[in-house]
Design a protein around this motif. Structure first.
Motif, short mmCIF file in Angstrom:
data_model
loop_
_atom_site.label_atom_id
_atom_site.label_comp_id
_atom_site.label_asym_id
_atom_site.label_seq_id
_atom_site.Cartn_x
_atom_site.Cartn_y
_atom_site.Cartn_z
N LEU A 14 2.93 -5.82 -24.68
CA LEU A 14 3.07 -4.43 -24.26
C LEU A 14 2.53 -4.25 -22.85
O LEU A 14 3.11 -3.53 -22.04
N PHE A 15 1.40 -4.93 -22.57
CA PHE A 15 0.84 -4.82 -21.24
C PHE A 15 1.77 -5.47 -20.21
O PHE A 15 1.96 -4.95 -19.11
N VAL A 16 2.36 -6.61 -20.56
CA VAL A 16 3.29 -7.27 -19.66
C VAL A 16 4.44 -6.32 -19.32
O VAL A 16 4.86 -6.20 -18.17
N SER A 17 4.94 -5.65 -20.31
CA SER A 17 6.03 -4.69 -20.08
C SER A 17 5.58 -3.55 -19.19
O SER A 17 6.31 -3.09 -18.31
N LYS A 18 4.34 -3.10 -19.42
CA LYS A 18 3.82 -1.98 -18.63
C LYS A 18 3.65 -2.36 -17.17
O LYS A 18 4.01 -1.61 -16.27
N TYR A 19 3.13 -3.57 -16.93
CA TYR A 19 2.91 -3.94 -15.53
C TYR A 19 4.23 -4.14 -14.80
O TYR A 19 4.33 -3.92 -13.59
N LEU A 20 5.27 -4.54 -15.54
CA LEU A 20 6.58 -4.69 -14.91
C LEU A 20 7.14 -3.34 -14.46
O LEU A 20 7.94 -3.27 -13.54
N LEU A 21 6.70 -2.26 -15.13
CA LEU A 21 7.12 -0.92 -14.73
C LEU A 21 6.32 -0.43 -13.53
O LEU A 21 6.84 0.26 -12.66
N GLU A 22 5.04 -0.76 -13.48
CA GLU A 22 4.16 -0.24 -12.45
C GLU A 22 4.21 -1.05 -11.14
O GLU A 22 4.03 -0.49 -10.06
N LEU A 23 4.42 -2.35 -11.25
CA LEU A 23 4.45 -3.19 -10.06
C LEU A 23 5.83 -3.16 -9.40
O LEU A 23 6.83 -2.85 -10.07
N PRO A 24 5.92 -3.46 -8.12
CA PRO A 24 7.24 -3.51 -7.46
C PRO A 24 8.15 -4.50 -8.17
O PRO A 24 7.72 -5.58 -8.56
N MET A 80 0.82 -1.21 0.00
CA MET A 80 0.00 0.00 0.00
C MET A 80 0.86 1.27 0.00
O MET A 80 0.47 2.29 -0.57
N GLU A 81 2.02 1.17 0.63
CA GLU A 81 2.89 2.34 0.73
C GLU A 81 3.77 2.55 -0.49
O GLU A 81 4.46 3.57 -0.60
N MET A 82 3.75 1.56 -1.41
CA MET A 82 4.61 1.68 -2.59
C MET A 82 4.19 2.84 -3.48
O MET A 82 4.98 3.35 -4.28
N GLY A 83 2.92 3.26 -3.38
CA GLY A 83 2.46 4.40 -4.16
C GLY A 83 2.27 4.10 -5.63
O GLY A 83 2.34 4.99 -6.47
N HIS A 84 2.01 2.85 -5.97
CA HIS A 84 1.84 2.47 -7.37
C HIS A 84 0.39 2.20 -7.74
O HIS A 84 0.10 1.46 -8.67
N PHE A 108 -5.45 -7.18 -4.47
CA PHE A 108 -5.45 -5.74 -4.70
C PHE A 108 -6.11 -5.44 -6.05
O PHE A 108 -6.16 -6.30 -6.93
N TYR A 109 -6.60 -4.22 -6.19
CA TYR A 109 -6.97 -3.73 -7.52
C TYR A 109 -6.05 -2.56 -7.81
O TYR A 109 -5.91 -1.65 -7.00
N HIS A 110 -5.39 -2.61 -8.97
CA HIS A 110 -4.44 -1.58 -9.35
C HIS A 110 -5.15 -0.56 -10.24
O HIS A 110 -5.53 -0.86 -11.36
N ARG A 111 -5.34 0.64 -9.71
CA ARG A 111 -6.16 1.64 -10.42
C ARG A 111 -5.47 2.19 -11.67
O ARG A 111 -6.14 2.70 -12.57
N ILE A 112 -4.14 2.09 -11.75
CA ILE A 112 -3.44 2.58 -12.94
C ILE A 112 -3.46 1.52 -14.04
O ILE A 112 -3.78 1.80 -15.20
N LEU A 113 -3.15 0.29 -13.66
CA LEU A 113 -3.14 -0.80 -14.63
C LEU A 113 -4.54 -1.31 -14.92
O LEU A 113 -4.74 -2.06 -15.89
N LYS A 114 -5.51 -0.96 -14.06
CA LYS A 114 -6.89 -1.43 -14.19
C LYS A 114 -6.93 -2.96 -14.25
O LYS A 114 -7.45 -3.56 -15.20
N CYS A 115 -6.36 -3.57 -13.23
CA CYS A 115 -6.37 -5.03 -13.14
C CYS A 115 -6.24 -5.46 -11.69
O CYS A 115 -5.80 -4.69 -10.83
N HIS A 116 -6.64 -6.70 -11.41
CA HIS A 116 -6.44 -7.26 -10.08
C HIS A 116 -5.01 -7.79 -9.95
O HIS A 116 -4.42 -8.29 -10.92
N VAL A 117 -4.47 -7.67 -8.75
CA VAL A 117 -3.15 -8.20 -8.44
C VAL A 117 -3.32 -9.14 -7.25
O VAL A 117 -3.73 -8.72 -6.17
#
Length: 379
Positions: free
Chosen positions: A351-361, A253-257, A281-290
């Motif tokens: 492309l999405f896989v690459s994007k989530y690797l940037l947004e996730l820890p 939660m504190e990661m700010g992602h 979790f639900y990731h509001r930027i990626l619009k997906c469940h984690v």
């Protein structure tokens, strides 16, 4: 009385009353479920307005009773099966002593019936002495020695002889629910039937069996829901797992992602079995469940396979049309080392896989977090 005797006496007293409490909770839960099954069958057969509900009876019941934890469409069907396959529990309830303990609401006749010629134990006729003596474990013995979680495993068998076999072996060996499932999956009943000396196989099996503890009953999902406790407490976790999940939740939660906590110990039903996802979790930027799973053990293929199953479950049952594919994160610990694996089942969009690797820890960050937490625990 010396000090060591005092310690031993207190420990034995605790064990005795813990066992009594576990039995009391289990008997009450089991009888409640049987009675619910009885009420449903009675309504289906004699209800004045039963035709108005028809095939929607279980859906309507589960909706109207949704305020009661643990009662859903599936469980209602199970309760009905429980009543039909264990009619002799009705005779136990009708005994003078037990009848007095029931509220006035339950004073109408409760008659458990079974046809000894039918393997499916359908309700016709009455229990014959021959059937009762040879093929039925007495209701009291079942209630005092098997939890409802055990009984749920046995409801899959329409063949009464097979159920009785596992009931007897389970009671004799005081098996845990996990042990019962293991023996069923190992075809113990079938192997026993093929053995020249089944008693020898039984002896070997019982020597290796996992024994249940009284606390297993009160820690079960069904018992916690029956007692109105939070579902997340129903999952048996070690102190280490609990501490790691507490800190991991805050860390994510504190990661700010963009992480938004949706559930902890998320309960899902796959087939006839319940599973619990550690963190959702639900990731509001990626619009997906984690989905995050923590295993305090070495990495194995079962771990990642289980996480992939959860990811696929969300894809089939939870994802909305505008959601991106669900991501799974597996955290595995082995003493002072850590391993992180990502589940990307069904993700064709590179492309999405690459994007989530940037947004996730990053894996390295998560591994460092787990390693540091383990060092604190071991220090």
């Amino acid at each position: 009385m010396n000090f060591e005797l005092l310690i031993d006496t207190i420990a034995k007293t605790h064990s005795h009353f813990q066992h009594q409490a576990a039995k009391a909770v289990n008997v009450s839960l089991t009888l409640r479920n049987w009675l619910i099954g009885y009420y449903i069958v009675e309504f289906e057969q004699k209800g004045e307005d039963r035709a108005a509900y028809g095939d929607k009876l279980f859906d309507t019941l589960s909706h109207r009773l949704k305020y009661i934890k643990g009662i859903d469409r599936r469980s209602l069907y199970r309760f009905k099966d429980f009543y039909l396959l264990y009619p002799h529990i009705g005779q136990y309830l009708q005994s003078e002593q037990n009848a007095k303990s029931l509220p006035e609401l339950f004073s109408f006749p409760i008659v458990g019936t079974v046809n000894p010629q039918l393997e499916t134990s359908q309700k016709v006729g009455t229990v014959t002495p021959q059937y009762e003596n040879n093929l039925l474990v007495p209701a009291k013995k079942l209630l005092l020695n098997l939890s409802y979680s055990h009984i749920e495993q046995l409801l899959q068998f329409e063949q009464s002889l097979k159920r009785t076999f596992y009931e007897l072996e389970c009671i004799k060996g005081t098996w845990s629910v996990r042990e019962l499932k293991r023996q069923i999956n190992s075809l113990y009943y079938e192997r026993s039937g093929m053995s020249i000396k089944p008693e020898m196989l039984s002896k070997i099996t019982q020597q290796k069996a996992e024994i249940a503890n009284p606390s297993d009953i009160v820690k079960s999902v069904y018992a916690f829901e029956f007692l109105g406790l939070k579902a997340k407490n129903a999952v048996e976790e070690s102190d280490l797992e609990t501490a790691l999940l507490d800190h991991l939740q805050d860390f994510m939660m504190e990661m700010g992602h963009g992480f938004c906590l949706e559930a902890r110990q998320k309960k899902i039903l796959i087939g006839d079995e319940y599973f619990f996802i550690d963190l959702v979790f639900y990731h509001r930027i990626l619009k997906c469940h984690v989905l995050v799973e923590l295993k305090v053990e070495e990495f194995n293929h079962h771990n990642i396979g289980q996480l992939n199953t959860y990811v696929n479950y969300f894809k089939a049952n939870v994802m909305q049309s505008d959601d991106n594919p669900t991501v799974g994160i597996l955290l595995v610990t082995n003493k002072n080392t850590a391993l992180v694996e990502f589940a990307t089942t069904g993700m064709d969009n590179k492309l999405f896989v690459s994007k989530y690797l940037l947004e996730l820890p990053k894996k390295e960050i998560l591994e460092a977090f787990i390693t540091n937490e383990l060092k604190k625990w071991n220090s």
